[in-house]
Design a protein around this motif. Structure first.
Motif, PDB file in Angstrom:
ATOM      1  N   GLY A 163     -12.876  20.386   1.959  1.00  0.00           N
ATOM      2  CA  GLY A 163     -11.508  20.173   1.524  1.00  0.00           C
ATOM      3  C   GLY A 163     -11.267  18.720   1.151  1.00  0.00           C
ATOM      4  N   GLU A 164     -10.036  18.436   0.789  1.00  0.00           N
ATOM      5  CA  GLU A 164      -9.646  17.097   0.371  1.00  0.00           C
ATOM      6  C   GLU A 164      -9.693  16.137   1.554  1.00  0.00           C
ATOM      7  OE1 GLU A 164      -9.351  14.565  -1.511  1.00  0.00           O
ATOM      8  OE2 GLU A 164      -7.778  15.204  -2.898  1.00  0.00           O
ATOM      9  N   ASN A 165     -10.081  14.892   1.285  1.00  0.00           N
ATOM     10  CA  ASN A 165     -10.087  13.838   2.299  1.00  0.00           C
ATOM     11  C   ASN A 165      -9.368  12.620   1.719  1.00  0.00           C
ATOM     12  OD1 ASN A 165     -10.808  12.457   4.723  1.00  0.00           O
ATOM     13  ND2 ASN A 165     -12.401  11.416   3.574  1.00  0.00           N
ATOM     14  N   VAL A 166      -8.327  12.186   2.404  1.00  0.00           N
ATOM     15  CA  VAL A 166      -7.551  11.036   1.940  1.00  0.00           C
ATOM     16  C   VAL A 166      -7.721   9.889   2.931  1.00  0.00           C
ATOM     17  CG1 VAL A 166      -5.240  10.182   1.377  1.00  0.00           C
ATOM     18  CG2 VAL A 166      -5.883  12.533   0.781  1.00  0.00           C
ATOM     19  N   GLU A 167      -8.143   8.753   2.430  1.00  0.00           N
ATOM     20  CA  GLU A 167      -8.288   7.560   3.267  1.00  0.00           C
ATOM     21  C   GLU A 167      -7.256   6.517   2.840  1.00  0.00           C
ATOM     22  OE1 GLU A 167     -13.056   7.966   4.297  1.00  0.00           O
ATOM     23  OE2 GLU A 167     -12.272   6.133   3.400  1.00  0.00           O
ATOM     24  N   GLN A 168      -6.688   5.853   3.829  1.00  0.00           N
ATOM     25  CA  GLN A 168      -5.601   4.909   3.572  1.00  0.00           C
ATOM     26  C   GLN A 168      -5.899   3.587   4.257  1.00  0.00           C
ATOM     27  OE1 GLN A 168      -1.733   6.553   4.437  1.00  0.00           O
ATOM     28  NE2 GLN A 168      -0.691   4.585   4.284  1.00  0.00           N
ATOM     29  N   HIS A 169      -5.652   2.481   3.519  1.00  0.00           N
ATOM     30  CA  HIS A 169      -5.886   1.142   4.058  1.00  0.00           C
ATOM     31  C   HIS A 169      -4.818   0.181   3.543  1.00  0.00           C
ATOM     32  CE1 HIS A 169      -9.855   2.289   5.485  1.00  0.00           C
ATOM     33  NE2 HIS A 169     -10.005   2.930   4.350  1.00  0.00           N
ATOM     34  N   PRO A 170      -4.426  -0.806   4.344  1.00  0.00           N
ATOM     35  CA  PRO A 170      -4.852  -1.031   5.723  1.00  0.00           C
ATOM     36  C   PRO A 170      -4.040  -0.178   6.693  1.00  0.00           C
ATOM     37  CG  PRO A 170      -3.335  -2.733   5.059  1.00  0.00           C
ATOM     38  CD  PRO A 170      -3.486  -1.829   3.874  1.00  0.00           C
ATOM     39  N   SER A 171      -4.396  -0.171   7.937  1.00  0.00           N
ATOM     40  CA  SER A 171      -3.630   0.581   8.929  1.00  0.00           C
ATOM     41  C   SER A 171      -2.399  -0.205   9.374  1.00  0.00           C
ATOM     42  CB  SER A 171      -4.496   0.934  10.140  1.00  0.00           C
ATOM     43  OG  SER A 171      -5.056  -0.232  10.700  1.00  0.00           O
ATOM     44  N   THR A 172      -2.489  -1.544   9.333  1.00  0.00           N
ATOM     45  CA  THR A 172      -1.333  -2.384   9.616  1.00  0.00           C
ATOM     46  C   THR A 172      -1.272  -3.493   8.581  1.00  0.00           C
ATOM     47  OG1 THR A 172      -2.551  -3.804  11.133  1.00  0.00           O
ATOM     48  CG2 THR A 172      -1.390  -1.938  12.108  1.00  0.00           C
ATOM     49  N   LEU A 173      -0.057  -3.907   8.267  1.00  0.00           N
ATOM     50  CA  LEU A 173       0.149  -4.932   7.246  1.00  0.00           C
ATOM     51  C   LEU A 173       1.387  -5.733   7.599  1.00  0.00           C
ATOM     52  CD1 LEU A 173      -0.640  -6.095   4.462  1.00  0.00           C
ATOM     53  CD2 LEU A 173       0.711  -4.276   3.407  1.00  0.00           C
ATOM     54  N   SER A 174       1.246  -7.054   7.648  1.00  0.00           N
ATOM     55  CA  SER A 174       2.385  -7.933   7.891  1.00  0.00           C
ATOM     56  C   SER A 174       2.543  -8.852   6.695  1.00  0.00           C
ATOM     57  CB  SER A 174       2.163  -8.768   9.160  1.00  0.00           C
ATOM     58  OG  SER A 174       2.227  -7.952  10.302  1.00  0.00           O
ATOM     59  N   VAL A 175       3.758  -8.948   6.191  1.00  0.00           N
ATOM     60  CA  VAL A 175       4.029  -9.836   5.069  1.00  0.00           C
ATOM     61  C   VAL A 175       5.308 -10.609   5.338  1.00  0.00           C
ATOM     62  CG1 VAL A 175       2.866  -8.325   3.397  1.00  0.00           C
ATOM     63  CG2 VAL A 175       5.341  -8.093   3.765  1.00  0.00           C
TER      64      VAL A 175
END
Lengths: 111, 114
Positions: A1-13
């Motif tokens: 099946g489909e696999n979705v990867e997301q980055h980054p897990s945390t982000l501070s701006v």
């Protein structure tokens, strides 16, 4: 099946800076890519989406880009504000009804 | 505006109890979904339904069942709750009749199984 990867897990701006969140997907048949924002104690809410026949879509300070060849799509938030602080999820859909979600990015905008 | 409501925001149950989570949507949507949300794992689909009395297994259906007797209501059932089912449960609905495939989410139910 489909696999979705997301980055980054945390982000501070810093407030006023831009934030970019990236997702990749595995199934080239996916044709619908929504982005959701989840504030504390609430369910995810759609903020922007893009279909595979479009390369870029913009809505005020938010934009999404899609590269079908590389199978990745990104969320861009410009001129960030403290109220942009939330968890953001990307998703990919083939049929339009079963979504596959990324693992989320916790965005913190520092005043 | 689409409204998806869930019966409880917080729920505490004991191991072995039968648990019912209710979801109601007011937009006459055909499709309804149950997800669980865990830190670092994102949203995982448990079950979904395209129509009344229809149900399809998602990616993690083990330990769960569902019921859809009316179009607006989709129930998630934990037959015998276990501690590893402690999680945030999210209900969503969508329609196939509009141009968009948007899923609309409820506020979630945070379930703790002791």
């Amino acid at each position: 099946g489909e696999n979705v990867e997301q980055h980054p897990s945390t982000l501070s701006v810093q407030e006023g800076d831009s934030a970019v969140i990236k997702c990749t997907y595995s199934d080239s048949a996916s044709n619908y890519f929504p982005w959701y924002k989840q504030e504390l104690g609430k369910g995810p809410q759609l903020i922007i989406d893009i279909r595979s026949n479009v390369g870029e879509k913009k809505d005020q300070r938010i934009a999404v880009t899609l590269n079908k060849t590389a199978k990745h799509f990104s969320l861009h938030i410009t001129e960030t504000q403290p109220e942009d602080s939330a968890v953001y999820f990307c998703a990919a859909s083939i049929t339009g009804n079963q979504f596959y979600f990324g693992t989320g990015t916790s965005l913190t905008v520092i005043p | 505006d689409v409204k998806v409501t869930q019966s409880s925001r917080y729920l505490v149950k004991r191991t072995g109890e039968k648990v019912f989570l209710e979801c109601v949507q007011d937009m006459d949507h055909e499709n309804m979904f149950w997800y669980r949300q865990d830190p670092g794992l994102g949203l995982r689909l448990i079950y979904f339904s395209y129509d009344v009395k229809m149900k399809e297994k998602g990616d993690i259906p083990e330990g769960y069942s569902v019921s859809r007797e009316k179009k607006e209501r989709f129930s998630l059932i934990l037959e015998s709750a276990s501690t590893n089912q402690t999680s945030m449960y999210l209900c969503a609905s969508s329609t196939r009749t509009q141009k968009t495939d948007t899923q609309y989410f409820g506020p979630g139910t945070r379930l703790t199984v002791l």
